[in-house]
Structures are given as C-alpha cells and as structure tokens.
Design an enzyme around this catalytic site. Structure first.
Site, mmCIF file in Angstrom:
data_model
loop_
_atom_site.group_PDB
_atom_site.id
_atom_site.type_symbol
_atom_site.label_atom_id
_atom_site.label_comp_id
_atom_site.label_asym_id
_atom_site.label_seq_id
_atom_site.Cartn_x
_atom_site.Cartn_y
_atom_site.Cartn_z
ATOM 1 N N HIS A 15 90.899 2.307 -40.163
ATOM 2 C CA HIS A 15 90.315 1.518 -41.201
ATOM 3 C C HIS A 15 89.796 2.540 -42.318
ATOM 4 C CE1 HIS A 15 90.946 -1.725 -38.602
ATOM 5 N NE2 HIS A 15 89.364 -2.389 -38.789
ATOM 6 N N HIS A 51 83.431 4.198 -34.901
ATOM 7 C CA HIS A 51 84.048 5.667 -34.661
ATOM 8 C C HIS A 51 82.900 6.313 -34.553
ATOM 9 C CE1 HIS A 51 88.400 4.594 -35.054
ATOM 10 N NE2 HIS A 51 87.790 3.477 -35.307
#
EC number: 3.6.1.-
Length: 262
Positions: free
Chosen positions: A155, A214
């Site tokens: 992303h 993340h």
C-alpha cells in the site's frame, strides 16, 4: 456542469501547483514517519478505516493501479493531443502507463518473493508452533496456518507512486485551454475531478496505512520503492531524449524539447 467546473477549478488550484509536485514526496515521507511513530507510541482506537474490509480499501486501494491507469489513459491522450496535435507524441506519452505497469508488477513481485523467503508458517497469529512442512504462504493458508515474513507495505509503495504520477501528469493543465461549449472541455473537466478525488483517496489511505498497519521498516521500504519509481522516471529518465517524455507545457515548447525529438 457548473458545480463540476467549480470543483475542477478548486482541484486545479490545489494539485497543479509546482509547490505540490515539489513538496508532496516530502509530505508523504513525513506523514509516514509520524503515523508510524503514533502507531508505536500511542495507537489510535480502531475505526472503520482500520478495518481492511472498508469500502475504500476493497474497491479502490486493492485496485489502485487499475484506477490510476484507466483515468490517466484518456487524460493523457486528450490533453497531450490538444496541445501537440501529434498522434505519435501522444502514443509516446501514453507509454508512461506501460512503464508504470512494469514498475508495479516488478515491485510487487519483489515484495512477494521477499515475504516468501523470509517467512515461516505458524499455527497461530502469536507465531507459536512452526509448521515446517508448509513451505509457501499459499499452502500455509490453505492448511489453516499463519504465514509470517518481512511483508513490505505494498500500500505504501503503490499509493505513493500513483499519487505522485497523477500530480506529475496534471501539470499539463497549466497550458490546457478549452472552449466551454466544446465536448473536449466537458471530458477534461470530468477527468480532472475524477483524478483529483482519486489522489485525495490515495493520500488518505496512505495516512491510514501509516497509523494502522505494518511496522515502521515495512512502510519505509514500501514508501522508498514508490519514491524511487517516481523519481527514476519523472526525475531521471523522462527528461532524457529516449524516453516517454514529460508532460508538454505548451505546443511550442513541446516541439522544441529534447525529450520529444524524433
């Protein structure tokens, strides 16, 4: 149509400025670092955007390159042909989308391979009980296991690259002047609004990735790949003669630029 034109005027004044192209990369890096720091030190409460099944993530981010490709293709074709009147130059500029597709494919393949070679299959999300018989992520998931490896943020990479590419291509609007009664005006106005909204979605979801998903190193690498993809093309390769070239700034300048020489 009047409301659409007002929205297009606002987006032109926001995204087409040279300052936006100059500072957006730094703003993305700063927001990624700040969001990651916030995630580690004072995590935000869960929200709709922290759910991976939210509408923006499922229907936009998961297909970020497809959205960017499909909107930039007619935008580049119409604006570049309007300024140059040369089909050959337009086709050359459209090859930026092929380059972008190659960058997207190569980088995501690299990320997948890194996660594969650094990962192992576990019995639970707490990383307990290694299942050594499962040697791939797909096989691990099929057997109900949990794969854990170094998962570079796709992303962070793709949203960075797409947002910067759109802003670069929209710089052509400095020179585009169309008759309001012409259908070309309506088409370009609609595309500008769509691309502007898309850019804001990419930036918003980039911020959500920074604060919710993340770890820091995974986002740093993802953002770095996105920046390298952008700078390697628009900052290094495209200004050169043998390249797809930069967006034309005017018909006369375009014909003189070295990057568009035949």
């Amino acid at each position: 149509m009047e409301h659409l034109e007002r929205c297009e005027w606002l987006l032109r004044g926001t995204l087409v400025r040279a300052a936006v192209r100059r500072y957006l990369p730094w703003a993305l890096v700063a927001s990624m670092l700040a969001g990651s720091l916030l995630k580690e030190l004072s995590p935000l409460p869960e929200s709709y955007l922290s759910n991976k099944r939210n509408v923006l993530n499922v229907y936009f981010v998961k297909m970020a390159w497809a959205w960017t490709f499909c909107l930039l293709l007619p935008f580049i074709a119409l604006t570049n042909y309007h300024l140059t009147g040369k089909a050959g130059l337009v086709l050359r500029r459209l090859s930026t989308l092929l380059v972008g597709t190659a960058i997207w494919y190569i980088c995501t393949s690299i990320f997948s391979n890194i996660e594969h070679y650094t990962g192992s299959c576990y019995q639970s999300p707490a990383l307990e009980g290694v299942r050594r018989e499962h040697q791939s992520k797909q096989q691990c998931h099929q057997e109900g296991g949990f794969w854990h490896g170094f998962d570079i943020s796709g992303h962070s990479f793709l949203l960075t690259f797409c947002a910067l590419m759109i802003v670069e291509e929209m710089s052509v609007l400095h020179e585009v002047k169309t008759d309001r009664s012409h259908c070309l005006h309506t088409a370009i106005t609609t595309l500008v609004v769509a691309l502007g909204i898309l850019t804001f979605i990419w930036v918003l979801m980039f911020l959500c990735t920074a604060v919710y998903f993340h770890n820091l190193s995974q986002k740093v690498f993802g953002t770095l790949f996105g920046l390298l993809g952008w700078y390697g093309t628009y900052g290094f390769w495209y200004p050169k003669a043998f390249s797809p070239g930069l967006p034309p700034q005017s018909c006369s300048l375009n014909l003189k630029q070295d990057s568009y020489k035949k």
